[in-house]
Every structure is written in C-alpha cells, then in structure tokens.
Write an enzyme that holds these catalytic residues in place. Structure first.
Site, PDB file in Angstrom:
ATOM      1  N   SER A 166       0.825  -1.205   0.000  1.00 29.06           N
ATOM      2  CA  SER A 166       0.000   0.000   0.000  1.00 29.06           C
ATOM      3  C   SER A 166       0.869   1.269   0.000  1.00 29.06           C
ATOM      4  CB  SER A 166      -0.965  -0.034   1.189  1.00 29.06           C
ATOM      5  OG  SER A 166      -1.975   0.933   1.046  1.00 29.06           O
ATOM      6  N   ASP A 264      -9.552  -4.988  -5.006  1.00 27.00           N
ATOM      7  CA  ASP A 264      -8.941  -3.770  -4.479  1.00 27.00           C
ATOM      8  C   ASP A 264      -9.257  -2.589  -5.388  1.00 27.00           C
ATOM      9  OD1 ASP A 264      -7.330  -1.884  -3.273  1.00 27.00           O
ATOM     10  OD2 ASP A 264      -5.447  -2.966  -3.579  1.00 27.00           O
ATOM     11  N   HIS A 296      -7.744  -5.377  -0.650  1.00 34.32           N
ATOM     12  CA  HIS A 296      -6.518  -4.676  -0.299  1.00 34.32           C
ATOM     13  C   HIS A 296      -5.846  -5.270   0.950  1.00 34.32           C
ATOM     14  CE1 HIS A 296      -3.893  -1.235  -0.716  1.00 34.32           C
ATOM     15  NE2 HIS A 296      -4.079  -0.882   0.545  1.00 34.32           N
TER      16      HIS A 296
END
Length: 326
Positions: A166, A264, A296
C-alpha cells in the site's frame, strides 16, 4: 468559548483510519495496537527494535532467522508498512506476524522501517525517514559507518531489496527512483522492489474506479488529508504518471514484482504501473501477480489463508533470486 460538546465534535472522519475533532485532537481508529519484539516460537524468527536516526526518531524492527551462522550471509529486505501514511507501525501485530512468516519462508533478514506518520509529520516526512533508513543500511559499507551486528554478521549487502504494501509500496517506488544517482546507490545496489497493492492514485478515475464512486471519493479524501498540496490527487508523489513525475526508466533496480488484488480499488493503478513499466526504457524484468477474489492487503489481516501463504511464497522466491538472475 466553545463548549466541551463542541470540542468533541468530529470535523473529519477519515474512515477507517482516524477521526479529527474540532479541538484539533486526532484519534487513530486503526493500526494502533503494538506487540513487543522477541523470539516468535511459531516461526523461530528473532526480532528487536532499533533506532536508526535519533535526531528524528525514525526507528525500525529488524528480523532474522534464529538459526543462522555468521558465515551464512542472507538477502536483506527493507520493508515499508502501509496505512495511508497516517497509521500503523512495525510493531502493529498484523505486520509483526506477516514479517515473521516472510523471514521464515524466505530465510532473509528484514528491516521494517518505522517512518514518521502524517498529520503530525506532514509528507514528505515519511519518504525522508525511509530514505534515512536506506542511508543507514548503506553506511554499513563504510569503515566509520554504522555497526549493527545483525547487518554486519548476517546480511549480504549485494542482495538488498525494497518491499512495501500500500503506502509502503509507494515509498519503495520513490526510493528506487531516488537511489540510482545517490550516494547509497554507489555503495550498494538494490536488486529489486516488491510492490504489494501499491497506493497510487489520480484525479481522473480509471478502470473500476469509474463505477465505484464511493471508494473513489474515500481514497481521494485520504490522500488530500495527508498531502494537502495544490496538485491534489495528481501530485507526483501519488500519481507517478502526471507531468513532472520521474521517468520509470530511472528505477534503480533490476527486478520489480507488482502484486494486485482483484477486489482492491487500487488494482487498476497497479496494473497500469506494470504496463507502463514494461513499455518503458527501464532495462529490468517486471513480474505481476494477481490475488483473485481478494481485497486490499488481505494477507496482512488474514495471514493463515491459502492465498496469503501463496503471496508470501511468491515474495520469498522473488527475494531469493541470485545476483546473476537479476
């Protein structure tokens, strides 16, 4: 004067990360739990906390297999956690568990960087702290540099990787661009970067973002809070393909692994990054992995799932490619 109830009014709910109150108080609602380092009995991995730059407070949690000899030099993965630049830490239980599993699977040393978080430390503090961590690693090549024993005794500084999920994947990308012409880049080379569910974004929606207006607005709000620049979601820090962004040909590594998750909201940005990279003048080798049916950073929150284990195995294989394979 405002009443106590006025002060407790939430003026910004940055779901799911934090809330900002009228009196300026910030309440983090995710990523605040911590666990101590030590010996993980399940994986037989050791960890300890260290300070990298005392003047700024940038720290790290370093991991190594329990049974390793000083003659057995291992790859080093410098890891950058996620959390939208505003939550989490290397001591967050989910990251601690995930990295114990990665070290056990890959037989590597991991340095998990505790960069400073927004909004108390506005961007680019996270990037600068992470850069300082790389300089700290590189200084072990110098006669008068750092002398962390776990780096000196167990790490092959010719096999250094950057890995992040991320926001951490975003950091890894920017550091790989920065390192090519830098001092650390002259002392050691980055063999590759592993980018898991990368946090890249943009003002104009692409792919599934077009129909998913709710999550598009949510991610917009996250970024505008941690980086309130006049460029908004087209700041080169978050959108690597706007005018003014560095060319991907400048990535200072030979391999890149891009991981995307089917559900995601960021997946199309990851695919776009991979497509742009393979079509660029960058001379390395790029790979892409898709986690079907997953969202995610699912592997951080459900590490025992079969797909999380597959992701860790793929990342472990990536970290164990020899110098001649890169």
């Amino acid at each position: 004067m405002g009443s106590e109830s006025d002060d407790s009014e939430v003026v910004l709910d940055l779901f799911p990360w934090l809330k900002v109150y009228k009196n300026g108080t910030i309440e983090r609602t995710a990523g605040v739990e911590v666990v101590p380092p030590g010996l993980d009995l399940e994986t037989n991995v050791l960890s300890k906390d260290i300070v990298l730059t005392p003047e700024t407070g940038v720290s790290a949690r370093i991991y190594r297999p329990n049974f390793v000899t000083k003659r057995q030099k291992l790859p080093l993965a410098v890891y950058f956690h996620g959390g939208a630049f505003c939550v989490a830490s290397p001591a967050f239980p989910n990251y601690h568990t995930s990295l114990n599993k990665l070290v056990a699977e890959a037989n590597v040393v991991v340095l998990s960087v505790g960069y400073r978080l927004a909004p108390e430390h506005p961007l680019p503090a996270a990037y600068e702290g992470s850069w300082a961590a790389l300089r700290w690693v590189a200084s072990h090549e110098e006669e008068d540099g750092q002398n962390e024993t776990w780096i000196e005794d167990y790490v092959d500084l010719d096999r250094v990787y950057l890995v992040g999920d991320s926001a951490g994947a975003n950091i890894a990308h920017h550091l790989a661009l920065r390192i090519k012409e830098s001092d650390p880049g002259q002392r050691f080379k980055i063999l590759g970067i592993g980018m898991i569910h990368s946090y890249f974004w943009g003002t104009n929606p692409i792919g599934s973002e077009v129909a998913d207006r709710f999550r598009k607005e949510l991610v917009d709000k996250w970024w505008l809070y941690v980086c309130p620049s006049d460029k908004g979601c087209d700041d080169p820090l978050i959108n690597p393909f706007v005018d003014g962004s560095p060319d991907l040909a400048g990535l200072g590594c030979r391999r890149v692994l891009v991981v995307v998750a089917e559900k995601d909201i960021l997946k199309d940005r990851g695919r776009f990054y991979y497509d742009k990279l393979v079509k660029s003048e960058w001379k390395g080798k790029a790979e892409i992995m898709e986690n079907e049916g997953e969202d995610h950073v699912f592997h951080i929150f459900n590490p025992e799932s079969d797909k999380a284990k597959s992701l860790i195995k793929r990342l472990a294989a990536f970290l164990n490619q020899g110098k001649d394979d890169c």
